[in-house]
Design an enzyme around this catalytic site. Structure first.
Site, short mmCIF file in Angstrom:
data_model
loop_
_atom_site.label_atom_id
_atom_site.label_comp_id
_atom_site.label_asym_id
_atom_site.label_seq_id
_atom_site.Cartn_x
_atom_site.Cartn_y
_atom_site.Cartn_z
N ASN B 100 0.82 -1.22 0.00
CA ASN B 100 0.00 0.00 0.00
C ASN B 100 0.85 1.27 0.00
OD1 ASN B 100 0.76 -0.77 2.60
ND2 ASN B 100 -0.97 0.27 3.56
N HIS B 185 -6.96 -9.35 5.20
CA HIS B 185 -7.24 -8.56 6.41
C HIS B 185 -8.73 -8.76 6.67
CE1 HIS B 185 -7.33 -5.01 9.08
NE2 HIS B 185 -8.46 -4.69 8.47
N ASP B 311 3.58 -5.82 12.36
CA ASP B 311 2.63 -4.86 11.79
C ASP B 311 3.21 -3.45 11.88
OD1 ASP B 311 0.42 -3.97 10.48
OD2 ASP B 311 -0.80 -3.73 12.27
N GLY B 330 -1.99 2.74 13.30
CA GLY B 330 -0.78 1.93 13.23
C GLY B 330 0.34 2.40 14.13
#
Lengths: 314, 429
Positions: B100, B185, B311, B330
């Site tokens: 992404n 996801h 992550d 995040g």
């Protein structure tokens, strides 16, 4: 009227009024006590004091508001502060400026108080970390609306003489309501028992953990209550997304003279406004001065906000 | 390159079920020549460089299956160089990078770019992912076959979910034929609209929209149903709740083949850590209850969860210094992945071998890459650590370009001493 020059009797008062959650019982009682002294001033012909003369108060409203904004506006002016109201719903923020940048800009003008209303929960907390003056929360998202709860408490005390031992029902869209949350905290602190009544889709998770008993039925929820607080139900939420229809909601959760009978005989009705007559409350009931405290709430709102401005202004 | 011999090491390599005091020799090409308790100094050439590990732990370099690198498009958040430094300081030698970026890695030319750029700038092994759908929009599938030929190890829309069931069925059907890995996801958008934290007491108190556990569970249930029809290589990126785990348990015990990951954040934090709007703890999937956290730990013990990922999502201060609902989602974590995971060893909630397994050989097997092991002939990717050394996480000292750690001030035990990549010493404390 004799108002003490010393602005606060609280030892090390907190810097900001961000929510009832951050208040101690003493602090809440102090605000109510100071507010009480302003009631008669507001009813007299000469309403102006110079307690906050030379102080600057900025009202920062990111969300449209009529009564809260005008109430804070008037409260500041009656205490002699220079009040500037900024309607931010069509301002710099639309040009991409962040809340922090706006805060820094205003901070450079040396305000003594910033009153903020924001659609995002937690925005006043963020603001308070970045400015040098006191921040007063005038409603953030669905989190808190501390001055509304305080004015509700003052209104109840004014009528019932006390809050301790009372049973208070809060009915309506609890899920989206900051008024409900602040009131649950405050009424608990002041010794009342709180019931919340809502259809299941408008009841937040774990609401009992905040200090309230949840009900989905008016008859059970209003049983033995001294105060019935109705909340506004927004139009877009009653057209099928959270509820089937307006009339179904009114049938089961609208406050009518019949449903009011489930509560105590001398029960009083409150509403933070603006009201949807015929949706959450019967229109005659709303105007019945024997049971409805709605006008008094607005009146005492100014006194409570004066007390808050006085205490938090340094 | 000279031969290298590591002596006096406690070697833990779950791929060989090895946990013993011994030595390891790397040959001149940086490959493992010999390993174990029977290896003697004399097995190495006399010119070999000697590393005395002094009883510390030696493990295969960690394989982190989910990290974001800002290149291209977000170089101000993280670049290949800073990500590499952070990774190596955390004992991570192989990184699966997420697609992404800007532009999104969904076509062959982007893959070529990322591989070339990575080769020039990165000092770790990079294994790029491409998106499952074009622009991660969930509408059209990408060229799984061509992209795999160019070096893509798996396909993921990262923090987005393919919502359309018909498309997901076709993706899995097509993928099952050509053998590519689909990494999902799990989040139903209708159920998670506008939400940013767990749907529970904290959401009610903070006045934030909560995302319920069902949003995750329902996608897992859907995909696992599809998997019965279209048995592709299927991986769930990260799970966060007890309810999801129950579904996984039922399906795994029925013999269904798929793999599951969990973020180190969901294993070591819960929703209470969010406090008063700490945006660095705004994560996806969100932090949930302590009960959920404990069940995730248990899930690792029961082999229901295969992989722990960092992550790693670097975010600049500006995108975090906003009201909670507007703030970016995040946290960084690649450098603290192993030390934070070791917490579960120190508090005796997981065996050390199990932790290392989920960080090395398990992800390597899922990705079908020849990493995460120190078996004879493997690449010399090695992490040496002092299992017990205490330290305190300080964001400013972390090597990532962004400082959004979710565990600022946390007291950890376990320090990475040295990291080797293909036999070269690339990090030395």
């Amino acid at each position: 009227m004799a108002v003490r020059k010393k602005t606060s009797a609280i030892k090390n008062p907190p810097e900001h009024l961000l929510g009832i959650q951050n208040l101690s019982v003493q602090e809440a009682k102090q605000i109510l006590k100071e507010a009480k002294e302003f009631i008669s001033l507001n009813r007299s012909s000469s309403k102006k004091l110079d307690l906050l003369r030379g102080k600057t108060q900025i009202n920062l409203f990111f969300e449209p508001s009529t009564r809260t904004q005008s109430s804070f506006d008037l409260a500041g002016k009656r205490l002699g502060a220079d009040v500037m109201t900024m309607n931010m719903s069509n301002s710099a923020l639309k040009k991409g400026e962040t809340l922090i940048d706006t805060a820094m800009t205003l901070n450079a003008m040396h305000p003594d108080l910033i009153v903020i209303r924001h659609q995002d929960s937690g925005a006043p907390n963020l603001l308070s970390q970045k400015v040098n003056c006191a921040v007063i929360n005038a409603g953030d998202g669905r989190r808190e609306h501390p001055t509304q709860a305080l004015l509700d408490a003052l209104t109840i005390i004014n009528r019932k003489g006390k809050i301790e031992g009372l049973k208070i029902a809060i009915c309506g869209d609890i899920l989206h309501s900051r008024v409900a949350r602040s009131n649950i905290y405050l009424m608990n602190m002041l010794g009342a028992e709180v019931n919340v009544i809502a259809p299941k889709t408008l009841m937040p998770k774990s609401i009992e953990r905040l200090g309230s008993k949840p009900f989905t039925n008016m008859k059970k929820g209003l049983d033995g209550c001294d105060i019935v607080m109705m909340l506004r139900l927004q139009n877009e939420r009653m057209q099928g997304s959270f509820l089937p229809s307006k009339r179904e909601y009114y049938e089961f959760f609208g406050l009518t003279p019949e449903k009011l009978k489930y509560a105590n005989k001398d029960a009083l009705i409150m509403h933070p406004g603006p009201m949807n007559r015929g949706v959450e409350i019967d229109t005659k009931l709303a105007d019945d001065i024997n049971v409805s405290l709605v006008k008094e709430q607005v009146e005492l709102g100014v006194a409570v906000r004066m007390a808050c401005l006085k205490i938090y202004c340094k | 390159m000279k031969e290298k011999i590591f002596i006096n090491a406690r070697i833990i390599d779950p791929s060989q079920k090895m946990d013993e005091k011994g030595s390891l020799i790397l040959d001149k090409n940086g490959k493992v020549k010999a390993i174990g308790k029977n290896v003697k100094k004399s097995d190495a050439e006399s010119s070999a460089e000697i590393f005395d590990i002094k009883g510390n732990v030696l493990i295969p370099g960690i394989v982190d299956m989910k990290a974001f690198v800002g290149e291209p498009g977000y170089e101000y958040k993280e670049n290949f160089r800073t990500l590499s430094q952070a990774a190596l300081a955390g004992g991570v030698t192989s990184i699966v990078t997420m697609p992404n970026t800007k532009p999104i890695i969904d076509n062959v030319s982007m893959v070529d770019f990322i591989i070339r750029r990575g080769r020039d700038k990165a000092t770790v092994n990079l294994f790029p992912c491409a998106s499952i759908t074009k622009q991660t929009e969930g509408k059209l599938m990408t060229e799984f076959g061509l992209l795999s030929l160019r070096g893509i190890v798996g396909f993921s829309d990262v923090n987005k979910t393919v919502q359309n069931t018909e498309l997901m069925a076709r993706i899995m059907d097509y993928a099952s034929d050509i053998g590519v890995l689909i990494m999902q996801h799990a989040e139903d958008y209708e159920l998670s609209k506008n939400s940013c934290i767990n749907d529970g007491e904290i959401a009610t108190r903070l006045g934030l929209e909560g995302v319920s556990q069902i949003a995750e569970k329902i996608i897992i249930e859907r995909d696992l149903s599809l998997l019965s029809e279209y048995p592709c290589r299927y991986h769930i990126n990260q799970i966060s709740s007890k309810k999801s785990l129950e579904v996984i348990k039922k399906n795994k015990s029925n013999g269904k083949k798929f793999s599951v990951g969990v973020s180190i954040n969901n294993l070591s934090l819960n929703e209470n850590d969010i406090g008063e709007f700490k945006t660095f703890l705004k994560l996806s999937p969100p932090l949930r209850l302590e009960e959920d956290r404990l069940s995730l730990v248990q899930g690792i013990r029961e082999n229901l969860i295969d992989v722990i990922v960092s992550d790693h999502i670097p975010e600049d201060e500006e995108s975090k210094r906003l009201p909670f609902s507007q703030a970016a989602t995040g946290a960084i974590g690649i450098e603290t992945l192993l030390p934070l995971a070791l917490e579960m060893h120190h508090n005796e909630s997981l065996p050390l071998n199990k932790i290392i397994e989920t960080l090395t050989i398990n992800p390597a097997k899922i990705l079908q890459i020849n990493k995460g092991t120190l078996a004879k002939g493997s690449d010399g990717d090695i992490c040496v650590l002092d299992l017990d050394a205490p330290w305190v996480v300080e964001a400013e000292k972390l090597k990532s370009k962004s400082k959004n750690t979710a565990i600022e001030g946390r007291k950890l035990q376990g320090k990475i001493l040295m990291t080797f990549l293909n036999g070269e010493l690339v990090f030395n404390r």
